[in-house]
Design a protein around this motif. Structure first.
Motif, PDB file in Angstrom:
ATOM      1  N   TYR A 281      27.418  38.743  37.997  1.00  0.00           N
ATOM      2  CA  TYR A 281      28.510  39.703  38.160  1.00  0.00           C
ATOM      3  C   TYR A 281      29.296  39.393  39.424  1.00  0.00           C
ATOM      4  O   TYR A 281      30.520  39.291  39.404  1.00  0.00           O
ATOM      5  CB  TYR A 281      27.921  41.117  38.219  1.00  0.00           C
ATOM      6  CG  TYR A 281      28.944  42.200  38.479  1.00  0.00           C
ATOM      7  CD1 TYR A 281      29.597  42.825  37.418  1.00  0.00           C
ATOM      8  CD2 TYR A 281      29.248  42.608  39.769  1.00  0.00           C
ATOM      9  CE1 TYR A 281      30.528  43.826  37.649  1.00  0.00           C
ATOM     10  CE2 TYR A 281      30.180  43.606  40.008  1.00  0.00           C
ATOM     11  CZ  TYR A 281      30.814  44.209  38.946  1.00  0.00           C
ATOM     12  OH  TYR A 281      31.737  45.182  39.175  1.00  0.00           O
ATOM     13  N   ILE A 282      28.597  39.242  40.533  1.00  0.00           N
ATOM     14  CA  ILE A 282      29.263  38.986  41.815  1.00  0.00           C
ATOM     15  C   ILE A 282      30.051  37.681  41.748  1.00  0.00           C
ATOM     16  O   ILE A 282      31.210  37.626  42.155  1.00  0.00           O
ATOM     17  CB  ILE A 282      28.238  38.972  42.970  1.00  0.00           C
ATOM     18  CG1 ILE A 282      27.737  40.402  43.225  1.00  0.00           C
ATOM     19  CG2 ILE A 282      28.832  38.377  44.239  1.00  0.00           C
ATOM     20  CD1 ILE A 282      26.571  40.481  44.198  1.00  0.00           C
ATOM     21  N   SER A 283      29.461  36.631  41.216  1.00  0.00           N
ATOM     22  CA  SER A 283      30.134  35.339  41.130  1.00  0.00           C
ATOM     23  C   SER A 283      31.376  35.421  40.251  1.00  0.00           C
ATOM     24  O   SER A 283      32.443  34.918  40.624  1.00  0.00           O
ATOM     25  CB  SER A 283      29.178  34.279  40.578  1.00  0.00           C
ATOM     26  OG  SER A 283      28.074  34.131  41.428  1.00  0.00           O
ATOM     27  N   LEU A 284      31.253  36.048  39.102  1.00  0.00           N
ATOM     28  CA  LEU A 284      32.382  36.181  38.191  1.00  0.00           C
ATOM     29  C   LEU A 284      33.506  36.989  38.835  1.00  0.00           C
ATOM     30  O   LEU A 284      34.666  36.585  38.791  1.00  0.00           O
ATOM     31  CB  LEU A 284      31.930  36.841  36.883  1.00  0.00           C
ATOM     32  CG  LEU A 284      33.028  37.083  35.849  1.00  0.00           C
ATOM     33  CD1 LEU A 284      33.650  35.765  35.411  1.00  0.00           C
ATOM     34  CD2 LEU A 284      32.455  37.829  34.648  1.00  0.00           C
ATOM     35  N   TYR A 285      33.157  38.099  39.435  1.00  0.00           N
ATOM     36  CA  TYR A 285      34.186  38.915  40.072  1.00  0.00           C
ATOM     37  C   TYR A 285      34.826  38.213  41.258  1.00  0.00           C
ATOM     38  O   TYR A 285      36.036  38.303  41.463  1.00  0.00           O
ATOM     39  CB  TYR A 285      33.652  40.294  40.461  1.00  0.00           C
ATOM     40  CG  TYR A 285      33.952  41.293  39.372  1.00  0.00           C
ATOM     41  CD1 TYR A 285      35.072  42.094  39.443  1.00  0.00           C
ATOM     42  CD2 TYR A 285      33.139  41.385  38.254  1.00  0.00           C
ATOM     43  CE1 TYR A 285      35.377  42.982  38.423  1.00  0.00           C
ATOM     44  CE2 TYR A 285      33.434  42.267  37.235  1.00  0.00           C
ATOM     45  CZ  TYR A 285      34.553  43.060  37.319  1.00  0.00           C
ATOM     46  OH  TYR A 285      34.853  43.926  36.307  1.00  0.00           O
ATOM     47  N   MET A 286      34.057  37.494  42.054  1.00  0.00           N
ATOM     48  CA  MET A 286      34.647  36.773  43.187  1.00  0.00           C
ATOM     49  C   MET A 286      35.682  35.769  42.688  1.00  0.00           C
ATOM     50  O   MET A 286      36.754  35.645  43.265  1.00  0.00           O
ATOM     51  CB  MET A 286      33.575  36.077  44.028  1.00  0.00           C
ATOM     52  CG  MET A 286      32.897  37.048  44.949  1.00  0.00           C
ATOM     53  SD  MET A 286      31.873  36.397  46.265  1.00  0.00           S
ATOM     54  CE  MET A 286      31.492  34.768  45.882  1.00  0.00           C
ATOM     55  N   PHE A 287      35.366  35.057  41.627  1.00  0.00           N
ATOM     56  CA  PHE A 287      36.332  34.122  41.057  1.00  0.00           C
ATOM     57  C   PHE A 287      37.554  34.879  40.530  1.00  0.00           C
ATOM     58  O   PHE A 287      38.694  34.485  40.783  1.00  0.00           O
ATOM     59  CB  PHE A 287      35.688  33.293  39.946  1.00  0.00           C
ATOM     60  CG  PHE A 287      36.672  32.428  39.213  1.00  0.00           C
ATOM     61  CD1 PHE A 287      37.350  31.411  39.879  1.00  0.00           C
ATOM     62  CD2 PHE A 287      36.930  32.630  37.877  1.00  0.00           C
ATOM     63  CE1 PHE A 287      38.274  30.608  39.211  1.00  0.00           C
ATOM     64  CE2 PHE A 287      37.847  31.833  37.200  1.00  0.00           C
ATOM     65  CZ  PHE A 287      38.518  30.831  37.863  1.00  0.00           C
ATOM     66  N   ASN A 288      37.332  35.977  39.827  1.00  0.00           N
ATOM     67  CA  ASN A 288      38.452  36.740  39.269  1.00  0.00           C
ATOM     68  C   ASN A 288      39.324  37.391  40.348  1.00  0.00           C
ATOM     69  O   ASN A 288      40.526  37.557  40.146  1.00  0.00           O
ATOM     70  CB  ASN A 288      37.953  37.780  38.272  1.00  0.00           C
ATOM     71  CG  ASN A 288      37.567  37.150  36.952  1.00  0.00           C
ATOM     72  OD1 ASN A 288      38.134  36.148  36.538  1.00  0.00           O
ATOM     73  ND2 ASN A 288      36.576  37.712  36.298  1.00  0.00           N
ATOM     74  N   PHE A 289      38.731  37.764  41.473  1.00  0.00           N
ATOM     75  CA  PHE A 289      39.528  38.349  42.559  1.00  0.00           C
ATOM     76  C   PHE A 289      40.649  37.404  42.984  1.00  0.00           C
ATOM     77  O   PHE A 289      41.714  37.849  43.402  1.00  0.00           O
ATOM     78  CB  PHE A 289      38.665  38.673  43.780  1.00  0.00           C
ATOM     79  CG  PHE A 289      37.692  39.799  43.586  1.00  0.00           C
ATOM     80  CD1 PHE A 289      37.946  40.861  42.728  1.00  0.00           C
ATOM     81  CD2 PHE A 289      36.500  39.805  44.292  1.00  0.00           C
ATOM     82  CE1 PHE A 289      37.037  41.895  42.567  1.00  0.00           C
ATOM     83  CE2 PHE A 289      35.591  40.840  44.140  1.00  0.00           C
ATOM     84  CZ  PHE A 289      35.859  41.888  43.273  1.00  0.00           C
ATOM     85  N   THR A 290      40.428  36.094  42.887  1.00  0.00           N
ATOM     86  CA  THR A 290      41.442  35.127  43.322  1.00  0.00           C
ATOM     87  C   THR A 290      42.724  35.240  42.504  1.00  0.00           C
ATOM     88  O   THR A 290      43.780  34.819  42.958  1.00  0.00           O
ATOM     89  CB  THR A 290      40.914  33.678  43.247  1.00  0.00           C
ATOM     90  OG1 THR A 290      40.673  33.315  41.890  1.00  0.00           O
ATOM     91  CG2 THR A 290      39.653  33.513  44.088  1.00  0.00           C
ATOM     92  N   ARG A 291      42.639  35.820  41.334  1.00  0.00           N
ATOM     93  CA  ARG A 291      43.819  35.994  40.473  1.00  0.00           C
ATOM     94  C   ARG A 291      44.694  37.168  40.920  1.00  0.00           C
ATOM     95  O   ARG A 291      45.844  37.271  40.509  1.00  0.00           O
ATOM     96  CB  ARG A 291      43.383  36.235  39.033  1.00  0.00           C
ATOM     97  CG  ARG A 291      42.640  35.076  38.448  1.00  0.00           C
ATOM     98  CD  ARG A 291      42.174  35.388  37.063  1.00  0.00           C
ATOM     99  NE  ARG A 291      41.393  34.266  36.559  1.00  0.00           N
ATOM    100  CZ  ARG A 291      40.752  34.285  35.429  1.00  0.00           C
ATOM    101  NH1 ARG A 291      40.789  35.350  34.663  1.00  0.00           N
ATOM    102  NH2 ARG A 291      40.059  33.231  35.045  1.00  0.00           N
ATOM    103  N   TYR A 292      44.122  38.062  41.707  1.00  0.00           N
ATOM    104  CA  TYR A 292      44.826  39.288  42.085  1.00  0.00           C
ATOM    105  C   TYR A 292      45.209  39.342  43.561  1.00  0.00           C
ATOM    106  O   TYR A 292      45.681  40.360  44.034  1.00  0.00           O
ATOM    107  CB  TYR A 292      43.960  40.502  41.735  1.00  0.00           C
ATOM    108  CG  TYR A 292      43.606  40.548  40.270  1.00  0.00           C
ATOM    109  CD1 TYR A 292      44.575  40.819  39.313  1.00  0.00           C
ATOM    110  CD2 TYR A 292      42.308  40.284  39.834  1.00  0.00           C
ATOM    111  CE1 TYR A 292      44.265  40.837  37.964  1.00  0.00           C
ATOM    112  CE2 TYR A 292      41.984  40.302  38.488  1.00  0.00           C
ATOM    113  CZ  TYR A 292      42.970  40.582  37.559  1.00  0.00           C
ATOM    114  OH  TYR A 292      42.661  40.592  36.219  1.00  0.00           O
ATOM    115  N   VAL A 293      44.978  38.242  44.262  1.00  0.00           N
ATOM    116  CA  VAL A 293      45.291  38.184  45.690  1.00  0.00           C
ATOM    117  C   VAL A 293      46.234  37.019  45.922  1.00  0.00           C
ATOM    118  O   VAL A 293      46.057  35.941  45.354  1.00  0.00           O
ATOM    119  CB  VAL A 293      44.011  38.002  46.543  1.00  0.00           C
ATOM    120  CG1 VAL A 293      44.351  37.851  48.014  1.00  0.00           C
ATOM    121  CG2 VAL A 293      43.058  39.172  46.328  1.00  0.00           C
ATOM    122  N   GLU A 294      47.240  37.248  46.754  1.00  0.00           N
ATOM    123  CA  GLU A 294      48.177  36.189  47.108  1.00  0.00           C
ATOM    124  C   GLU A 294      48.002  35.862  48.586  1.00  0.00           C
ATOM    125  O   GLU A 294      48.066  36.747  49.436  1.00  0.00           O
ATOM    126  CB  GLU A 294      49.608  36.636  46.826  1.00  0.00           C
ATOM    127  CG  GLU A 294      50.614  35.535  47.016  1.00  0.00           C
ATOM    128  CD  GLU A 294      52.008  35.974  46.606  1.00  0.00           C
ATOM    129  OE1 GLU A 294      52.958  35.583  47.304  1.00  0.00           O
ATOM    130  OE2 GLU A 294      52.140  36.707  45.603  1.00  0.00           O
TER     131      GLU A 294
END
Length: 168
Positions: A25-38
């Protein structure tokens, strides 16, 4: 006696499985967070660096998950450290539960660097993390404090705010 050993064995298996799910969960979310941060323009070249402090299993899952992937045009590089002194100036810094007491040193070492700081222990938002994984109602969720991201020069999509527990 046999029954006690069986119960203990089952509990150990379930706890290992739970920790494995948490790491996924943590790994997946950390990767996905990169899509929502500039990140600022100066951070948009070279490798996109994610550093993990003090959580080898999250590092291993994350490294496997992002192999060959990019953030924008930047290849992702994942690094693992057990000491704040080894840290660099990453795009994303994950501070594992066991290293959470070192959050003030992490903040000092990063200075004003545009780094998304992520923790996994109660209170990490108050110490400067923009995102913090917590257990709520028996589930892993994340808290988000936008001012902590903005203070580091990061622009965050409203979608990330909608997915997390927003703290003011």
């Amino acid at each position: 006696m046999y029954r006690r050993i069986l119960i203990i064995t089952v509990l150990l298996i379930l706890s290992v499985r739970m920790f494995s799910q948490e790491e996924n969960y943590i790994s997946l979310y950390m990767f996905n967070f990169t899509r929502y941060v500039e990140w600022p323009v100066e951070k948009r070249s070279g490798n996109f660096v994610i550093e993990v402090l003090g959580h080898v299993s999250v590092y291993e899952k994350l490294k496997e998950m992002v192999s060959g992937k990019k953030v924008g045009n930047q290849p992702i590089e994942v690094r693992n450290y057990m000491s704040v002194n080894e840290m660099g100036q990453p795009h994303v810094m994950f501070v594992g539960h066991w290293k959470s007491r070192e959050m003030p040193q992490v903040i000092d070492k990063l200075g004003g660097e545009s780094t998304l700081i992520i923790g996994e222990k109660e209170g990490m938002i108050d110490q400067g993390a923009a995102i913090n994984f917590v257990i709520r109602e028996g589930k892993i969720k994340f808290e988000f404090k936008e001012i902590n991201a903005r203070d580091r020069g990061l622009s965050v999509s409203s979608r990330l705010r909608q997915m997390g527990i927003v703290l003011e």
